[in-house]
Scaffold this motif. Structure first.
Motif, PDB file in Angstrom:
ATOM      1  N   UNK A  49       0.700  -1.096  -0.093  1.00 40.07           N
ATOM      2  CA  UNK A  49       0.025  -0.059  -0.095  1.00 40.07           C
ATOM      3  C   UNK A  49       0.925   1.037   0.063  1.00 40.07           C
ATOM      4  N   UNK A  50       1.935   1.427   0.630  1.00 43.36           N
ATOM      5  CA  UNK A  50       2.778   2.605   0.817  1.00 43.36           C
ATOM      6  C   UNK A  50       3.519   2.608  -0.485  1.00 43.36           C
ATOM      7  N   UNK A  51       4.084   1.626  -1.362  1.00 40.33           N
ATOM      8  CA  UNK A  51       4.454   1.637  -2.408  1.00 40.33           C
ATOM      9  C   UNK A  51       3.624   2.213  -3.545  1.00 40.33           C
ATOM     10  N   UNK A  52       2.498   1.550  -3.533  1.00 39.99           N
ATOM     11  CA  UNK A  52       1.217   2.223  -4.358  1.00 39.99           C
ATOM     12  C   UNK A  52       1.196   3.645  -3.988  1.00 39.99           C
ATOM     13  N   UNK A  53       0.823   4.171  -3.140  1.00 36.22           N
ATOM     14  CA  UNK A  53       0.489   5.452  -2.742  1.00 36.22           C
ATOM     15  C   UNK A  53       1.655   6.215  -3.084  1.00 36.22           C
ATOM     16  N   UNK A  54       2.984   5.763  -2.621  1.00 33.75           N
ATOM     17  CA  UNK A  54       4.356   6.646  -3.040  1.00 33.75           C
ATOM     18  C   UNK A  54       4.426   6.917  -4.438  1.00 33.75           C
ATOM     19  N   UNK A  55       4.153   5.873  -5.157  1.00 36.00           N
ATOM     20  CA  UNK A  55       4.183   6.200  -6.595  1.00 36.00           C
ATOM     21  C   UNK A  55       3.237   6.903  -7.270  1.00 36.00           C
ATOM     22  N   UNK A  56       2.225   6.943  -6.598  1.00 30.68           N
ATOM     23  CA  UNK A  56       0.964   7.693  -7.107  1.00 30.68           C
ATOM     24  C   UNK A  56       1.259   9.219  -6.781  1.00 30.68           C
ATOM     25  N   UNK A  57       1.298   9.350  -5.369  1.00 26.30           N
ATOM     26  CA  UNK A  57       1.327  10.605  -4.972  1.00 26.30           C
ATOM     27  C   UNK A  57       2.723  11.485  -4.875  1.00 26.30           C
ATOM     28  N   UNK A  58       3.915  10.631  -4.966  1.00 26.36           N
ATOM     29  CA  UNK A  58       5.039  11.378  -4.555  1.00 26.36           C
ATOM     30  C   UNK A  58       5.990  10.778  -5.373  1.00 26.36           C
ATOM     31  N   UNK A  59       6.355  11.290  -6.630  1.00 25.15           N
ATOM     32  CA  UNK A  59       7.396  10.918  -7.518  1.00 25.15           C
ATOM     33  C   UNK A  59       8.899  10.739  -7.100  1.00 25.15           C
ATOM     34  N   UNK A  60       9.100  11.412  -5.892  1.00 24.61           N
ATOM     35  CA  UNK A  60      10.521  11.223  -5.598  1.00 24.61           C
ATOM     36  C   UNK A  60      10.522  10.045  -4.448  1.00 24.61           C
ATOM     37  N   UNK A  61       9.539   9.488  -4.258  1.00 20.84           N
ATOM     38  CA  UNK A  61       9.292   8.330  -3.063  1.00 20.84           C
ATOM     39  C   UNK A  61      10.355   7.381  -3.717  1.00 20.84           C
ATOM     40  N   UNK A  62      10.358   6.868  -4.897  1.00 23.22           N
ATOM     41  CA  UNK A  62      11.016   5.800  -5.472  1.00 23.22           C
ATOM     42  C   UNK A  62      12.575   6.273  -5.528  1.00 23.22           C
ATOM     43  N   UNK A  63      13.123   7.397  -5.438  1.00 20.61           N
ATOM     44  CA  UNK A  63      14.283   7.903  -5.575  1.00 20.61           C
ATOM     45  C   UNK A  63      15.165   7.202  -4.301  1.00 20.61           C
ATOM     46  N   UNK A  64      14.535   7.098  -3.166  1.00 19.33           N
ATOM     47  CA  UNK A  64      15.265   6.306  -2.144  1.00 19.33           C
ATOM     48  C   UNK A  64      15.442   4.893  -2.449  1.00 19.33           C
ATOM     49  N   UNK A  65      14.523   4.113  -3.351  1.00 13.84           N
ATOM     50  CA  UNK A  65      14.924   2.969  -3.587  1.00 13.84           C
ATOM     51  C   UNK A  65      16.014   2.763  -4.631  1.00 13.84           C
ATOM     52  N   UNK A  66      16.013   3.801  -5.507  1.00  9.41           N
ATOM     53  CA  UNK A  66      17.076   3.841  -6.628  1.00  9.41           C
ATOM     54  C   UNK A  66      18.503   4.269  -5.714  1.00  9.41           C
ATOM     55  N   UNK A  67      18.536   5.184  -4.758  1.00 11.47           N
ATOM     56  CA  UNK A  67      19.531   5.313  -4.143  1.00 11.47           C
ATOM     57  C   UNK A  67      20.210   4.119  -3.537  1.00 11.47           C
ATOM     58  N   UNK A  68      19.253   3.275  -2.798  1.00 10.85           N
ATOM     59  CA  UNK A  68      19.723   1.971  -2.439  1.00 10.85           C
ATOM     60  C   UNK A  68      20.404   1.084  -3.571  1.00 10.85           C
ATOM     61  N   UNK A  69      19.636   1.069  -4.555  1.00 16.11           N
ATOM     62  CA  UNK A  69      20.175   0.239  -5.779  1.00 16.11           C
ATOM     63  C   UNK A  69      21.524   0.707  -6.175  1.00 16.11           C
ATOM     64  N   UNK A  70      21.984   1.938  -6.052  1.00 14.74           N
ATOM     65  CA  UNK A  70      23.171   2.556  -6.471  1.00 14.74           C
ATOM     66  C   UNK A  70      24.345   2.177  -5.497  1.00 14.74           C
ATOM     67  N   UNK A  71      23.999   2.166  -4.094  1.00 15.70           N
ATOM     68  CA  UNK A  71      24.922   1.607  -3.174  1.00 15.70           C
ATOM     69  C   UNK A  71      25.096   0.226  -3.046  1.00 15.70           C
ATOM     70  N   UNK A  72      23.988  -0.600  -3.618  1.00 20.60           N
ATOM     71  CA  UNK A  72      24.241  -2.131  -3.684  1.00 20.60           C
ATOM     72  C   UNK A  72      25.257  -2.223  -4.996  1.00 20.60           C
TER      73      UNK A  72
END
Length: 181
Positions: free
Chosen positions: A82-105
């Motif tokens: 639910x949080x991911x669904x809401x984050x994707x729809x309401x806050x485009x920057x939400x997924x940026x944190x996941x992308x930052x995780x991917x970069x450090x991985x």
């Protein structure tokens, strides 16, 4: 609204984060994953080790704030989706944190530090997350679009972004957790 492919990837991502298999994720689960990534490189410098811990802690805080609806310090699968669904729809920057995780991985898995990942380095990521490395083969094939045996850490970060945001079955993200049904 989350599509079928996104839901599948979100469920699979939740499973990789739920280290204990208790159908909840919490800060300890995120720290275990960060610690496992630290073991990828015996020679990992303190800066990268700290970056892993801080990035995973920050990611947990984003998830906790968005998803822990009952305030118990744990997030269920349903709360996570639910949080991911809401984050994707309401806050485009939400997924940026996941992308930052991917970069450090990717940086942790990039053993030679060239900004590129090879098949072995991708397999290290899969192992650190307890994902069957057999699934990495098709992901690698899709990422290595020019057939040179490498793909960039930027492409990896985009793949992680796509895991949560894309409904395109042709992406590397579509097969990251196994064959597309």
């Amino acid at each position: 609204m989350i599509g079928d492919l996104q839901r599948r990837n979100i469920d699979a991502a939740f499973n990789t984060l739920d280290v204990t298999g208790d159908d909840h994720i919490d800060q300890d689960d995120f720290r275990v994953r960060a610690d496992r990534l630290r073991t990828l490189r015996p020679d990992m410098d303190d800066r990268l080790a700290n970056d892993l811990r801080e990035t995973f802690d920050a990611w947990w805080e984003v998830i906790r704030r968005a998803a822990d609806s009952d305030g118990d310090g744990r997030v269920t699968r349903e709360e996570f989706a639910a949080a991911i669904d809401a984050g994707l729809e309401e806050n485009p920057a939400y997924i940026d944190q996941m992308e930052r995780v991917a970069q450090v991985i990717a940086e942790a898995a990039d053993l030679d530090g060239d900004g590129m990942l090879d098949r072995n380095e991708l397999n290290l990521i899969y192992k650190a997350f307890d994902v069957d490395v057999a699934f990495s083969e098709e992901t690698f094939r899709r990422l290595d679009s020019d057939g040179d045996g490498l793909f960039s850490t930027t492409e990896w970060a985009q793949t992680v972004r796509d895991m949560f945001s894309s409904t395109d079955r042709a992406t590397a993200a579509a097969v990251a957790f196994g064959p597309v049904p």
